[in-house]
Design a protein around this motif. Structure first.
Motif, PDB file in Angstrom:
ATOM      1  N   MET A 286       1.707   1.601 -26.543  1.00 58.00           N
ATOM      2  CA  MET A 286       1.614   1.406 -25.090  1.00 58.00           C
ATOM      3  C   MET A 286       0.849   2.569 -24.470  1.00 58.00           C
ATOM      4  O   MET A 286       1.210   3.736 -24.683  1.00 58.00           O
ATOM      5  N   ASP A 287      -0.205   2.266 -23.708  1.00 60.20           N
ATOM      6  CA  ASP A 287      -0.974   3.327 -23.080  1.00 60.20           C
ATOM      7  C   ASP A 287      -0.285   3.810 -21.806  1.00 60.20           C
ATOM      8  O   ASP A 287       0.667   3.203 -21.314  1.00 60.20           O
ATOM      9  N   ILE A 288      -0.791   4.914 -21.258  1.00 61.70           N
ATOM     10  CA  ILE A 288      -0.152   5.555 -20.112  1.00 61.70           C
ATOM     11  C   ILE A 288      -0.209   4.656 -18.873  1.00 61.70           C
ATOM     12  O   ILE A 288       0.739   4.636 -18.069  1.00 61.70           O
ATOM     13  N   THR A 289      -1.286   3.881 -18.739  1.00 65.06           N
ATOM     14  CA  THR A 289      -1.401   2.994 -17.574  1.00 65.06           C
ATOM     15  C   THR A 289      -0.311   1.927 -17.591  1.00 65.06           C
ATOM     16  O   THR A 289       0.345   1.664 -16.572  1.00 65.06           O
ATOM     17  N   THR A 290      -0.108   1.342 -18.755  1.00 59.41           N
ATOM     18  CA  THR A 290       0.938   0.313 -18.880  1.00 59.41           C
ATOM     19  C   THR A 290       2.313   0.916 -18.630  1.00 59.41           C
ATOM     20  O   THR A 290       3.171   0.307 -17.981  1.00 59.41           O
ATOM     21  N   PHE A 291       2.506   2.131 -19.135  1.00 55.18           N
ATOM     22  CA  PHE A 291       3.799   2.797 -18.956  1.00 55.18           C
ATOM     23  C   PHE A 291       4.079   3.044 -17.470  1.00 55.18           C
ATOM     24  O   PHE A 291       5.180   2.770 -16.978  1.00 55.18           O
ATOM     25  N   ILE A 292       3.083   3.549 -16.750  1.00 54.74           N
ATOM     26  CA  ILE A 292       3.256   3.808 -15.317  1.00 54.74           C
ATOM     27  C   ILE A 292       3.500   2.506 -14.572  1.00 54.74           C
ATOM     28  O   ILE A 292       4.321   2.440 -13.644  1.00 54.74           O
ATOM     29  N   GLN A 293       2.797   1.437 -14.974  1.00 53.28           N
ATOM     30  CA  GLN A 293       3.002   0.137 -14.349  1.00 53.28           C
ATOM     31  C   GLN A 293       4.447  -0.325 -14.514  1.00 53.28           C
ATOM     32  O   GLN A 293       5.071  -0.825 -13.569  1.00 53.28           O
ATOM     33  N   GLN A 294       5.010  -0.121 -15.705  1.00 50.81           N
ATOM     34  CA  GLN A 294       6.405  -0.505 -15.932  1.00 50.81           C
ATOM     35  C   GLN A 294       7.359   0.373 -15.130  1.00 50.81           C
ATOM     36  O   GLN A 294       8.414  -0.087 -14.681  1.00 50.81           O
ATOM     37  N   MET A 295       6.992   1.634 -14.936  1.00 51.15           N
ATOM     38  CA  MET A 295       7.826   2.504 -14.111  1.00 51.15           C
ATOM     39  C   MET A 295       7.863   2.021 -12.661  1.00 51.15           C
ATOM     40  O   MET A 295       8.905   2.049 -12.008  1.00 51.15           O
ATOM     41  N   VAL A 296       6.723   1.568 -12.164  1.00 47.56           N
ATOM     42  CA  VAL A 296       6.665   1.024 -10.800  1.00 47.56           C
ATOM     43  C   VAL A 296       7.562  -0.200 -10.693  1.00 47.56           C
ATOM     44  O   VAL A 296       8.343  -0.351  -9.744  1.00 47.56           O
ATOM     45  N   ASN A 297       7.465  -1.077 -11.690  1.00 49.71           N
ATOM     46  CA  ASN A 297       8.299  -2.276 -11.681  1.00 49.71           C
ATOM     47  C   ASN A 297       9.784  -1.931 -11.773  1.00 49.71           C
ATOM     48  O   ASN A 297      10.625  -2.530 -11.095  1.00 49.71           O
ATOM     49  N   GLY A 298      10.107  -0.959 -12.627  1.00 51.16           N
ATOM     50  CA  GLY A 298      11.502  -0.538 -12.772  1.00 51.16           C
ATOM     51  C   GLY A 298      12.048   0.111 -11.522  1.00 51.16           C
ATOM     52  O   GLY A 298      13.221  -0.075 -11.171  1.00 51.16           O
ATOM     53  N   PHE A 299      11.210   0.873 -10.829  1.00 54.25           N
ATOM     54  CA  PHE A 299      11.630   1.525  -9.590  1.00 54.25           C
ATOM     55  C   PHE A 299      11.973   0.487  -8.535  1.00 54.25           C
ATOM     56  O   PHE A 299      12.956   0.615  -7.801  1.00 54.25           O
ATOM     57  N   SER A 300      11.163  -0.579  -8.465  1.00 50.19           N
ATOM     58  CA  SER A 300      11.413  -1.644  -7.495  1.00 50.19           C
ATOM     59  C   SER A 300      12.686  -2.411  -7.834  1.00 50.19           C
ATOM     60  O   SER A 300      13.534  -2.657  -6.965  1.00 50.19           O
ATOM     61  N   LEU A 301      12.862  -2.768  -9.110  1.00 57.20           N
ATOM     62  CA  LEU A 301      14.063  -3.487  -9.527  1.00 57.20           C
ATOM     63  C   LEU A 301      15.307  -2.640  -9.331  1.00 57.20           C
ATOM     64  O   LEU A 301      16.336  -3.104  -8.825  1.00 57.20           O
ATOM     65  N   GLY A 302      15.215  -1.364  -9.714  1.00 59.35           N
ATOM     66  CA  GLY A 302      16.363  -0.472  -9.569  1.00 59.35           C
ATOM     67  C   GLY A 302      16.768  -0.260  -8.125  1.00 59.35           C
ATOM     68  O   GLY A 302      17.951  -0.071  -7.826  1.00 59.35           O
ATOM     69  N   SER A 303      15.796  -0.324  -7.214  1.00 62.34           N
ATOM     70  CA  SER A 303      16.109  -0.154  -5.797  1.00 62.34           C
ATOM     71  C   SER A 303      17.009  -1.271  -5.295  1.00 62.34           C
ATOM     72  O   SER A 303      17.922  -1.046  -4.488  1.00 62.34           O
ATOM     73  N   MET A 304      16.774  -2.486  -5.781  1.00 57.23           N
ATOM     74  CA  MET A 304      17.607  -3.613  -5.359  1.00 57.23           C
ATOM     75  C   MET A 304      19.027  -3.474  -5.897  1.00 57.23           C
ATOM     76  O   MET A 304      20.008  -3.743  -5.191  1.00 57.23           O
ATOM     77  N   TYR A 305      19.152  -3.034  -7.149  1.00 55.99           N
ATOM     78  CA  TYR A 305      20.484  -2.775  -7.690  1.00 55.99           C
ATOM     79  C   TYR A 305      21.180  -1.661  -6.898  1.00 55.99           C
ATOM     80  O   TYR A 305      22.377  -1.721  -6.640  1.00 55.99           O
ATOM     81  N   ALA A 306      20.406  -0.650  -6.513  1.00 58.25           N
ATOM     82  CA  ALA A 306      20.981   0.497  -5.806  1.00 58.25           C
ATOM     83  C   ALA A 306      21.564   0.085  -4.457  1.00 58.25           C
ATOM     84  O   ALA A 306      22.643   0.546  -4.077  1.00 58.25           O
ATOM     85  N   LEU A 307      20.856  -0.767  -3.732  1.00 63.17           N
ATOM     86  CA  LEU A 307      21.341  -1.200  -2.421  1.00 63.17           C
ATOM     87  C   LEU A 307      22.702  -1.884  -2.535  1.00 63.17           C
ATOM     88  O   LEU A 307      23.588  -1.681  -1.697  1.00 63.17           O
ATOM     89  N   ILE A 308      22.862  -2.698  -3.569  1.00 65.52           N
ATOM     90  CA  ILE A 308      24.127  -3.408  -3.752  1.00 65.52           C
ATOM     91  C   ILE A 308      25.198  -2.458  -4.290  1.00 65.52           C
ATOM     92  O   ILE A 308      26.367  -2.539  -3.908  1.00 65.52           O
ATOM     93  N   ALA A 309      24.797  -1.524  -5.160  1.00 65.02           N
ATOM     94  CA  ALA A 309      25.759  -0.587  -5.768  1.00 65.02           C
ATOM     95  C   ALA A 309      26.408   0.328  -4.734  1.00 65.02           C
ATOM     96  O   ALA A 309      27.565   0.735  -4.898  1.00 65.02           O
ATOM     97  N   ILE A 310      25.689   0.661  -3.665  1.00 62.39           N
ATOM     98  CA  ILE A 310      26.253   1.542  -2.642  1.00 62.39           C
ATOM     99  C   ILE A 310      27.510   0.917  -2.042  1.00 62.39           C
ATOM    100  O   ILE A 310      28.506   1.598  -1.795  1.00 62.39           O
ATOM    101  N   GLY A 311      27.475  -0.394  -1.805  1.00 62.57           N
ATOM    102  CA  GLY A 311      28.644  -1.071  -1.253  1.00 62.57           C
ATOM    103  C   GLY A 311      29.835  -1.006  -2.186  1.00 62.57           C
ATOM    104  O   GLY A 311      30.974  -0.773  -1.764  1.00 62.57           O
TER     105      GLY A 311
END
Length: 298
Positions: A1-26
């Protein structure tokens, strides 16, 4: 996996994790105050998504107004749930509250199945939320930027309420001793209602962002998402608001990175969140940012 693909997955993970985080706070706020795992919380997220769908598709309201109304009504639903189901059991054993929470979850799922039907419905995502742009070969959508930004903004807002307002002081005091708070002239039930309102509002925001990214609404959508958000709250340290957000990001990254590195395991992506939870609990039972709740909460 090249660095570009890795960063792309990090962006996707950050977005997905944000949705989990909003619900987890409650989850973590309700637990911090009542020692209650509110298993109906994931279904409040579903309620928020359905309200957003109703206001946009059926009533034709603009997206921002629909979101605001859905969040307000979801907060009201959280307050009503507390008043009807949990308030009468304040002095009951914790297991009674837990069973009640599971019952409320089943009630919401079946009620929406009866009245809205069990067939998934396409959520009308605004066109501007689907706009895509590329920076250094990294693809971003408006929603992938907006979700983390809103999550961090709301985290700062929650921390401000908890540590810079009288209501926040009352919430933190209530998390130590409800009876003492009542003796000091504070309406504990009102403060608990505020906690449920805040948690439910955040769940609604998470639910609407979820259907913007995965445009389908159906009555059972909150079950697995709610369990993952609960896992995020435990991983970060149940009772810690900041830990809940951190746990959400970790669970989101875990899901995305596993699929990126081992595509053949894509069918098992949901299991990895809970496997990670098990490893965290083995080495740090209180969670990454968790502390002894008799010493520190939130």
């Amino acid at each position: 996996m090249d660095i570009t693909t890795f960063i792309q997955q990090m962006v996707n993970g950050f977005s997905l994790g944000s949705m989990y985080a909003l619900i987890a706070i409650g989850y973590t706020m309700v637990y911090g105050v009542l020692r209650l795992i509110n298993f109906a919380h994931g279904d409040i997220m579903m309620v928020g998504a359905f309200l957003g769908y109703t206001f946009i598709s059926i009533l034709g309201l603009p997206f921002p107004i629909a979101v605001l109304l859905a969040v307000v009504l979801s907060a009201l639903a959280g307050i009503i749930t507390d008043k009807i189901a949990y308030k009468p059991l304040r002095d009951a054993p914790r297991i009674s509250l837990l069973i009640t929470a599971i019952g409320i979850s089943f009630f919401l799922e079946n009620a929406f199945t009866v009245f809205a039907g069990g067939v998934p419905r396409a959520f009308p995502v605004p066109e501007y939320m689907e706009n895509i742009f590329t920076v250094a070969n990294i693809t971003f959508s408006v929603s992938s930027i907006m979700v983390p930004a809103v999550t961090l903004f709301l985290l700062v807002g929650i921390l401000f309420v908890l540590y810079r307002t009288k209501y926040g002081m009352a919430i933190r005091a209530l998390s130590f001793d409800i009876k003492t708070v009542n003796l000091m002239g504070i309406d504990a039930n009102m403060i608990i209602s505020i906690v449920f309102a805040l948690g439910s509002a955040l769940a609604a925001v998470g639910g609407i962002f979820w259907v913007v990214n995965y445009p389908s609404v159906e009555p059972m959508m909150g079950v697995l998402v709610g369990l993952k958000a609960f896992a995020a709250a435990v991983v970060g340290g149940i009772g810690s608001v900041t830990g809940a957000v951190l746990g959400g990001f970790i669970i989101g990254f875990t899901e995305v990175v596993v699929i990126a590195f081992w595509p053949e395991l894509g069918g098992f992506k949901d299991a990895f969140a809970f496997i990670f939870l098990i490893f965290v609990l083995i080495f740090k039972p209180t969670g990454i940012m968790g502390e002894d709740l008799e010493k520190s909460r939130f």
